[in-house]
Scaffold this motif. Structure first.
Motif, PDB file in Angstrom:
ATOM      1  N   GLY A 183      65.515 -83.367  16.214  1.00  0.00           N
ATOM      2  CA  GLY A 183      64.361 -84.203  16.518  1.00  0.00           C
ATOM      3  C   GLY A 183      63.220 -83.408  17.119  1.00  0.00           C
ATOM      4  N   ASP A 184      62.223 -84.131  17.621  1.00  0.00           N
ATOM      5  CA  ASP A 184      61.076 -83.471  18.239  1.00  0.00           C
ATOM      6  C   ASP A 184      61.511 -82.765  19.520  1.00  0.00           C
ATOM      7  OD1 ASP A 184      59.433 -84.433  16.254  1.00  0.00           O
ATOM      8  OD2 ASP A 184      58.947 -86.277  17.375  1.00  0.00           O
ATOM      9  N   PRO A 185      61.160 -81.503  19.677  1.00  0.00           N
ATOM     10  CA  PRO A 185      61.579 -80.775  20.884  1.00  0.00           C
ATOM     11  C   PRO A 185      60.899 -81.316  22.137  1.00  0.00           C
ATOM     12  CG  PRO A 185      60.027 -79.462  19.618  1.00  0.00           C
ATOM     13  CD  PRO A 185      60.356 -80.659  18.774  1.00  0.00           C
ATOM     14  N   SER A 186      61.619 -81.348  23.238  1.00  0.00           N
ATOM     15  CA  SER A 186      61.056 -81.752  24.535  1.00  0.00           C
ATOM     16  C   SER A 186      61.343 -80.649  25.543  1.00  0.00           C
ATOM     17  CB  SER A 186      61.668 -83.075  25.012  1.00  0.00           C
ATOM     18  OG  SER A 186      63.077 -82.973  25.123  1.00  0.00           O
ATOM     19  N   ILE A 187      60.369 -80.352  26.377  1.00  0.00           N
ATOM     20  CA  ILE A 187      60.507 -79.293  27.380  1.00  0.00           C
ATOM     21  C   ILE A 187      61.587 -79.689  28.393  1.00  0.00           C
ATOM     22  CG2 ILE A 187      59.348 -78.001  29.204  1.00  0.00           C
ATOM     23  CD1 ILE A 187      58.466 -77.240  26.429  1.00  0.00           C
ATOM     24  N   ILE A 188      62.426 -78.715  28.747  1.00  0.00           N
ATOM     25  CA  ILE A 188      63.444 -78.921  29.777  1.00  0.00           C
ATOM     26  C   ILE A 188      62.908 -78.349  31.092  1.00  0.00           C
ATOM     27  CG2 ILE A 188      65.815 -78.481  30.505  1.00  0.00           C
ATOM     28  CD1 ILE A 188      65.589 -80.142  27.949  1.00  0.00           C
ATOM     29  N   TYR A 189      62.813 -79.196  32.100  1.00  0.00           N
ATOM     30  CA  TYR A 189      62.334 -78.768  33.410  1.00  0.00           C
ATOM     31  C   TYR A 189      63.517 -78.701  34.380  1.00  0.00           C
ATOM     32  CZ  TYR A 189      57.710 -79.983  31.576  1.00  0.00           C
ATOM     33  OH  TYR A 189      56.569 -80.055  30.817  1.00  0.00           O
ATOM     34  N   ILE A 190      63.646 -77.573  35.054  1.00  0.00           N
ATOM     35  CA  ILE A 190      64.714 -77.401  36.046  1.00  0.00           C
ATOM     36  C   ILE A 190      64.075 -77.062  37.383  1.00  0.00           C
ATOM     37  CG2 ILE A 190      66.753 -76.069  36.699  1.00  0.00           C
ATOM     38  CD1 ILE A 190      67.360 -75.661  33.777  1.00  0.00           C
ATOM     39  N   SER A 191      64.506 -77.763  38.425  1.00  0.00           N
ATOM     40  CA  SER A 191      63.912 -77.572  39.750  1.00  0.00           C
ATOM     41  C   SER A 191      64.947 -77.860  40.823  1.00  0.00           C
ATOM     42  CB  SER A 191      62.711 -78.501  39.945  1.00  0.00           C
ATOM     43  OG  SER A 191      63.122 -79.859  39.847  1.00  0.00           O
ATOM     44  N   GLU A 192      64.592 -77.542  42.056  1.00  0.00           N
ATOM     45  CA  GLU A 192      65.450 -77.944  43.172  1.00  0.00           C
ATOM     46  C   GLU A 192      65.502 -79.466  43.231  1.00  0.00           C
ATOM     47  OE1 GLU A 192      64.471 -76.188  46.906  1.00  0.00           O
ATOM     48  OE2 GLU A 192      64.201 -74.173  46.065  1.00  0.00           O
ATOM     49  N   HIS A 193      66.633 -79.978  43.658  1.00  0.00           N
ATOM     50  CA  HIS A 193      66.803 -81.425  43.768  1.00  0.00           C
ATOM     51  C   HIS A 193      66.217 -81.892  45.103  1.00  0.00           C
ATOM     52  CE1 HIS A 193      69.706 -85.084  44.019  1.00  0.00           C
ATOM     53  NE2 HIS A 193      68.559 -85.418  43.468  1.00  0.00           N
ATOM     54  N   LEU A 194      65.069 -82.544  45.041  1.00  0.00           N
ATOM     55  CA  LEU A 194      64.365 -82.953  46.256  1.00  0.00           C
ATOM     56  C   LEU A 194      64.795 -84.330  46.722  1.00  0.00           C
ATOM     57  CD1 LEU A 194      60.741 -81.760  45.375  1.00  0.00           C
ATOM     58  CD2 LEU A 194      62.471 -80.558  46.737  1.00  0.00           C
ATOM     59  N   SER A 195      64.685 -84.543  48.033  1.00  0.00           N
ATOM     60  CA  SER A 195      64.916 -85.865  48.603  1.00  0.00           C
ATOM     61  C   SER A 195      63.822 -86.806  48.121  1.00  0.00           C
ATOM     62  CB  SER A 195      64.899 -85.792  50.128  1.00  0.00           C
ATOM     63  OG  SER A 195      63.578 -85.481  50.579  1.00  0.00           O
ATOM     64  N   PRO A 196      64.034 -88.131  48.188  1.00  0.00           N
ATOM     65  CA  PRO A 196      63.001 -89.073  47.738  1.00  0.00           C
ATOM     66  C   PRO A 196      61.650 -88.845  48.411  1.00  0.00           C
ATOM     67  CG  PRO A 196      65.066 -90.233  48.055  1.00  0.00           C
ATOM     68  CD  PRO A 196      65.288 -88.832  48.556  1.00  0.00           C
ATOM     69  N   VAL A 197      61.661 -88.566  49.709  1.00  0.00           N
ATOM     70  CA  VAL A 197      60.406 -88.332  50.430  1.00  0.00           C
ATOM     71  C   VAL A 197      59.725 -87.066  49.917  1.00  0.00           C
ATOM     72  CG1 VAL A 197      59.394 -87.761  52.674  1.00  0.00           C
ATOM     73  CG2 VAL A 197      61.091 -89.582  52.504  1.00  0.00           C
ATOM     74  N   ASN A 198      60.489 -85.996  49.785  1.00  0.00           N
ATOM     75  CA  ASN A 198      59.912 -84.734  49.310  1.00  0.00           C
ATOM     76  C   ASN A 198      59.492 -84.823  47.849  1.00  0.00           C
ATOM     77  OD1 ASN A 198      60.199 -83.519  51.785  1.00  0.00           O
ATOM     78  ND2 ASN A 198      62.126 -82.503  51.294  1.00  0.00           N
ATOM     79  N   LYS A 199      60.229 -85.604  47.062  1.00  0.00           N
ATOM     80  CA  LYS A 199      59.853 -85.763  45.654  1.00  0.00           C
ATOM     81  C   LYS A 199      58.516 -86.486  45.540  1.00  0.00           C
ATOM     82  CE  LYS A 199      63.023 -86.320  42.643  1.00  0.00           C
ATOM     83  NZ  LYS A 199      64.142 -86.823  41.797  1.00  0.00           N
ATOM     84  N   ALA A 200      58.326 -87.529  46.352  1.00  0.00           N
ATOM     85  CA  ALA A 200      57.049 -88.249  46.346  1.00  0.00           C
ATOM     86  C   ALA A 200      55.914 -87.345  46.821  1.00  0.00           C
ATOM     87  CB  ALA A 200      57.149 -89.489  47.228  1.00  0.00           C
ATOM     88  N   LEU A 201      56.187 -86.528  47.843  1.00  0.00           N
ATOM     89  CA  LEU A 201      55.174 -85.600  48.358  1.00  0.00           C
ATOM     90  C   LEU A 201      54.859 -84.527  47.308  1.00  0.00           C
ATOM     91  CD1 LEU A 201      53.414 -84.697  50.730  1.00  0.00           C
ATOM     92  CD2 LEU A 201      55.361 -83.363  51.574  1.00  0.00           C
ATOM     93  N   HIS A 202      55.867 -84.071  46.610  1.00  0.00           N
ATOM     94  CA  HIS A 202      55.662 -83.066  45.564  1.00  0.00           C
ATOM     95  C   HIS A 202      54.800 -83.626  44.432  1.00  0.00           C
ATOM     96  CE1 HIS A 202      57.101 -80.567  42.017  1.00  0.00           C
ATOM     97  NE2 HIS A 202      56.614 -79.663  42.851  1.00  0.00           N
TER      98      HIS A 202
END
Length: 247
Positions: A183-202
């Motif tokens: 199928g259509d290729p999609s970019i794979i993003y890998i990152s540190e697993h952030l807490s909900p608060v840090n994810k929203a801030l990021h």
């Protein structure tokens, strides 16, 4: 007629004048007494009101102080809770964009990612892995994969291998096609697993740095950093206040 001495007439006149004055001023005196009582009453009422106002002000100052203390305590506890949540994720990586299948083996998917980026990943390195629910229920993107590795060192080594791979393949970064999906290729993003608060801030930081044309944004051990250009100092984005201060 017996003549009245002049002295007696003068005394009589003075007596009548005094009587007339008393008669005229008696109501005024009464009114003045009533006015005095009213003034005394109003003064007493004012004193009582002043005491009540002072009491209210003292209570307000106490409440304000308690509220400030409580707000500071809540902020401190919130930060401690967020730090604890982030600490519990310190060996995790979050993988976004991997197509989802009903019969998928997530461990094999993760090992395939490791193979593509030339990173040696043993079964014992993977403590746990799972798909996690999206915060946006209407999102049609596949659910993210969270993998817990055996140590922070192994997490960092795996993540560094992904970064090296993407730098070496700037025109064909890690994608679903790299993992063998059709199928259509999609970019794979890998990152540190952030807490909900840090994810929203990021997320908010990504928007902000784009608006301000910052060149660099990265995450290290759950902490978010930005840098305007190569010669600028880096800034640790601790919270929304730090983000708002960026120029």
């Amino acid at each position: 007629m017996i003549p009245v001495p002049d002295l007696d007439i003068a005394a009589l006149i003075r007596t009548e004048i005094k009587a007339a004055i008393r008669s005229e001023f008696s109501p005024i005196k009464s009114q003045l007494n009533d006015l005095q009582k009213s003034v005394e009453f109003i003064t007493q009422q004012y004193d009582d009101l002043l005491k009540t106002t002072n009491t209210i002000m003292d209570n307000y100052k106490t409440i304000k102080s308690d509220t400030t203390h409580l707000s500071t305590t809540v902020t401190t506890l919130t930060e401690r809770l967020n730090n604890l949540e982030q600490h519990l994720r310190e060996t995790n990586l979050e993988i976004q964009g991997v197509p989802q299948r009903k019969d998928e083996n997530i461990v094999e998917v993760i090992k395939k990612v490791a193979d593509v980026v030339s990173f040696r990943l043993d079964d014992r390195d993977i403590l746990n892995c799972t798909r996690v629910a999206s915060m946006n229920k209407d999102s049609k993107r596949p659910r993210a994969i969270v993998v817990k590795l055996c140590s922070t060192r192994r997490r960092d080594e795996f993540y560094s291998a992904v970064v090296r791979y993407n730098k070496a393949h700037s025109n064909s970064k890690l994608s679903s096609l790299s993992l063998g999906f059709g199928g259509d290729p999609s970019i794979i993003y890998i990152s540190e697993h952030l807490s909900p608060v840090n994810k929203a801030l990021h997320y908010a930081t990504r928007i902000k740095v784009k608006e301000l044309s910052y060149k660099f944004l990265w995450v290290r051990n759950g902490r978010i950093f930005v840098r305007k250009d190569e010669v600028s100092r880096f800034i640790h984005v601790k919270n929304q206040q730090t983000l708002d201060s960026l120029v």
